[in-house]
Write an enzyme that holds these catalytic residues in place. Structure first.
Site, PDB file in Angstrom:
ATOM      1  N   CYS A 134      -1.575 -10.408   7.728  1.00 45.04           N
ATOM      2  CA  CYS A 134      -2.008 -11.784   7.586  1.00 45.04           C
ATOM      3  C   CYS A 134      -3.208 -11.816   8.295  1.00 45.04           C
ATOM      4  O   CYS A 134      -3.973 -12.821   7.946  1.00 45.04           O
ATOM      5  CB  CYS A 134      -0.865 -12.490   7.613  1.00 45.04           C
ATOM      6  SG  CYS A 134      -0.221 -12.217   9.451  1.00 45.04           S
ATOM      7  N   GLU A 178       4.568 -19.573   9.039  1.00 46.01           N
ATOM      8  CA  GLU A 178       3.402 -18.596   9.489  1.00 46.01           C
ATOM      9  C   GLU A 178       2.849 -18.240   8.040  1.00 46.01           C
ATOM     10  O   GLU A 178       3.516 -17.246   7.558  1.00 46.01           O
ATOM     11  CB  GLU A 178       4.172 -17.391  10.342  1.00 46.01           C
ATOM     12  CG  GLU A 178       4.543 -18.144  11.660  1.00 46.01           C
ATOM     13  CD  GLU A 178       3.479 -18.336  12.685  1.00 46.01           C
ATOM     14  OE1 GLU A 178       2.216 -18.200  12.325  1.00 46.01           O
ATOM     15  OE2 GLU A 178       3.892 -18.943  13.564  1.00 46.01           O
ATOM     16  N   GLY A 209       5.249 -15.706   5.443  1.00 47.48           N
ATOM     17  CA  GLY A 209       5.168 -15.389   4.031  1.00 47.48           C
ATOM     18  C   GLY A 209       3.662 -16.109   3.526  1.00 47.48           C
ATOM     19  O   GLY A 209       2.954 -16.621   4.079  1.00 47.48           O
ATOM     20  N   GLU A 247      -6.795 -14.998  -0.677  1.00 50.57           N
ATOM     21  CA  GLU A 247      -6.851 -13.934   0.203  1.00 50.57           C
ATOM     22  C   GLU A 247      -6.419 -12.705  -0.166  1.00 50.57           C
ATOM     23  O   GLU A 247      -5.680 -12.548  -1.378  1.00 50.57           O
ATOM     24  CB  GLU A 247      -5.354 -14.306   1.125  1.00 50.57           C
ATOM     25  CG  GLU A 247      -5.245 -13.273   2.454  1.00 50.57           C
ATOM     26  CD  GLU A 247      -3.889 -13.442   3.205  1.00 50.57           C
ATOM     27  OE1 GLU A 247      -3.797 -12.959   4.266  1.00 50.57           O
ATOM     28  OE2 GLU A 247      -3.303 -14.523   2.786  1.00 50.57           O
ATOM     29  N   ASN A 266       5.005  -7.336   4.372  1.00 53.58           N
ATOM     30  CA  ASN A 266       3.941  -6.421   4.816  1.00 53.58           C
ATOM     31  C   ASN A 266       4.253  -5.634   6.197  1.00 53.58           C
ATOM     32  O   ASN A 266       3.763  -4.769   6.483  1.00 53.58           O
ATOM     33  CB  ASN A 266       2.705  -7.427   4.741  1.00 53.58           C
ATOM     34  CG  ASN A 266       2.837  -8.419   5.568  1.00 53.58           C
ATOM     35  OD1 ASN A 266       3.868  -9.163   5.867  1.00 53.58           O
ATOM     36  ND2 ASN A 266       1.703  -8.773   6.171  1.00 53.58           N
TER      37      ASN A 266
END
Length: 453
Positions: free
Chosen positions: A245, A211, A189, A331, A116
């Site tokens: 994120c 993360e 990820g 999400e 992303n």
């Protein structure tokens, strides 16, 4: 394939064993070399970000390229201080002695990046790993194929693979890399792959940073500046077509100000995205189709249009959303913003705290008690009061998750520390306190109590 990675990792182990990466000047020169190479490859990198995610040159520079340059500059500027021994107070019972911590690199690091922010989230961990004195293999976000290729071109033209190597493949390469014994793994990820990384690392007793992500809320209370809240939520949510994120995943607005907030939000979307095609593209067709499946047309109050051929979804707002709706179960990672309402602040905080801990949390409020509650009590990785996402752009603040949203943090000094082991060392001279030894005199017992109390 695994044998190929075996050879690369073995070459990196041999290179690390020479001790060259312990030299601070070597680290600085490596970072300067990387910065110079980035500037030479700037157009290629920004073009790749446009190909993969539809980012224009300004957004690509602002959200990825420029932040990476900033990270390099920060590490170069602070490297002498960060790498130097740090001296500490020596307690009386150890006197006379010198107490210090020595920051040593872990050794050989695996960095696994997502798609992303494919350049930023591969390069910033690499910058911090090199600043700390490690070698690295960078596994790029292979779904962002053009950027992966640009990173490969950048790093292979800058460093020998015995120092920095690149892997651009998919699942097979990930599996092969995770079978190897690294000294540290840094993963960014999704939770599914993150759990596999964690499981693999545990078998090797390898320390990790994870993360991850999660449903990051934005709360708008009755005291908020609604126009400002709408402006900053639109910026944070629809940047990179919502594929961030720490994007506000959903908004919970006090019922007394919902209508004026929706009006401000609608106005702000039309202002920042006057044309549906102004928004970036979704990374691939499968993610595009998944996002479309989450949209309930009966609840759409802004946007809602989409283009399969270009993989673009208009900035979309859904109203009257309930906690049990499908869009609230995972999400979103796209340009779809659900709006919920609340009556009382603390029950809302308890409700959110009962859910998996989010990576980010955003409160828009002038109420000092609400601000203090969110700052001191509410669990989340990091966040903002009266803004969104900007906390991750600071090299002076840690960035990372908590609970389900991740383990560990990085950026600036925190990144240097993540890729370093703090070795505790006490240096003694010939003088000693005789009471420490077993042949001590009886009267020394009371002295021991006095010193240690």
């Amino acid at each position: 394939m695994e044998k190929q990675f075996d050879k690369i990792l073995e070459a990196q182990k041999q290179f690390f064993a020479t001790g060259l990466t312990y030299d601070v000047n070597f680290r600085k020169n490596s970072l300067k070399l990387l910065k110079g190479a980035m500037l030479l490859h700037e157009k290629e990198i920004l073009d790749a970000l446009h190909t993969d995610l539809g980012k224009g040159p300004t957004e690509g520079y602002m959200s990825e390229f420029g932040l990476t340059l900033s990270a390099i500059d920060w590490q170069i500027r602070h490297l002498d201080h960060n790498a130097a021994p740090h001296y500490h107070y020596t307690p009386l019972h150890e006197f006379p002695a010198i107490s210090k911590t020595i920051h040593i690199p872990y050794g050989n690091v695996l960095i696994m990046a997502p798609w992303n922010y494919p350049f930023l989230l591969a390069m910033v961990p690499l910058v911090e790993a090199l600043a700390a004195g490690n070698t690295a293999i960078v596994k790029t976000g292979h779904a962002a194929a053009a950027t992966s290729k640009a990173i490969e071109n950048l790093l292979t033209s800058t460093f020998d693979c015995e120092y920095v190597a690149v892997s651009t493949g998919g699942r097979d390469e990930i599996s092969a890399l995770l079978d190897l014994k690294f000294d540290y793994i840094f993963f960014t990820g999704g939770k599914k792959l993150g759990s596999l990384v964690y499981e693999s690392a545990s078998r090797q007793m390898t320390p990790v940073t994870l993360e991850l992500g999660g449903k990051s809320p934005a709360i708008v209370d009755e005291t908020a500046n609604l126009a400002l809240a709408a402006r900053r939520i639109v910026f944070g949510k629809f940047l990179n077509a919502g594929q961030t994120c720490v994007a506000p995943d959903y908004v919970v607005v006090h019922e007394s100000v919902k209508e004026p907030f929706l009006a401000a939000l609608t106005n702000e979307i039309r202002k920042q995205y006057p044309n549906p095609e102004d928004i970036g593209k979704i990374i691939n067709e499968s993610h595009y189709e998944h996002l479309i499946s989450l949209v309930d047309p009966s609840k759409v109050v802004v946007g809602g249009s989409a283009s399969g051929p270009t993989l673009q979804i208009e900035a979309t707002v859904m109203d009257n959303v309930d906690w049990d709706d499908p869009i609230m179960q995972e999400e979103i990672f796209g340009p779809i913003l659900p709006i919920l309402t609340y009556k009382n602040f603390k029950p809302l905080m308890r409700k959110i705290a009962s859910l998996p801990t989010p990576l980010a949390f955003y409160l828009f409020s002038r109420d000092k008690l609400h601000q203090q509650y969110v700052e001191r009590i509410q669990p989340y990785g990091g966040g903002c009061i009266n803004d969104t996402i900007i906390h991750l752009t600071s090299d002076n603040l840690p960035f990372g998750g908590m609970g389900a949203s991740g383990i560990g943090h990085y950026h600036g000094k925190y990144g240097f520390d993540t890729f370093s082991h703090d070795k505790a060392v006490i240096q003694k001279g010939a003088l000693d306190l005789p009471m420490r030894y077993n042949d001590r005199k009886p009267w020394m017992a009371s002295l021991i109590r006095l010193v240690l109390h």
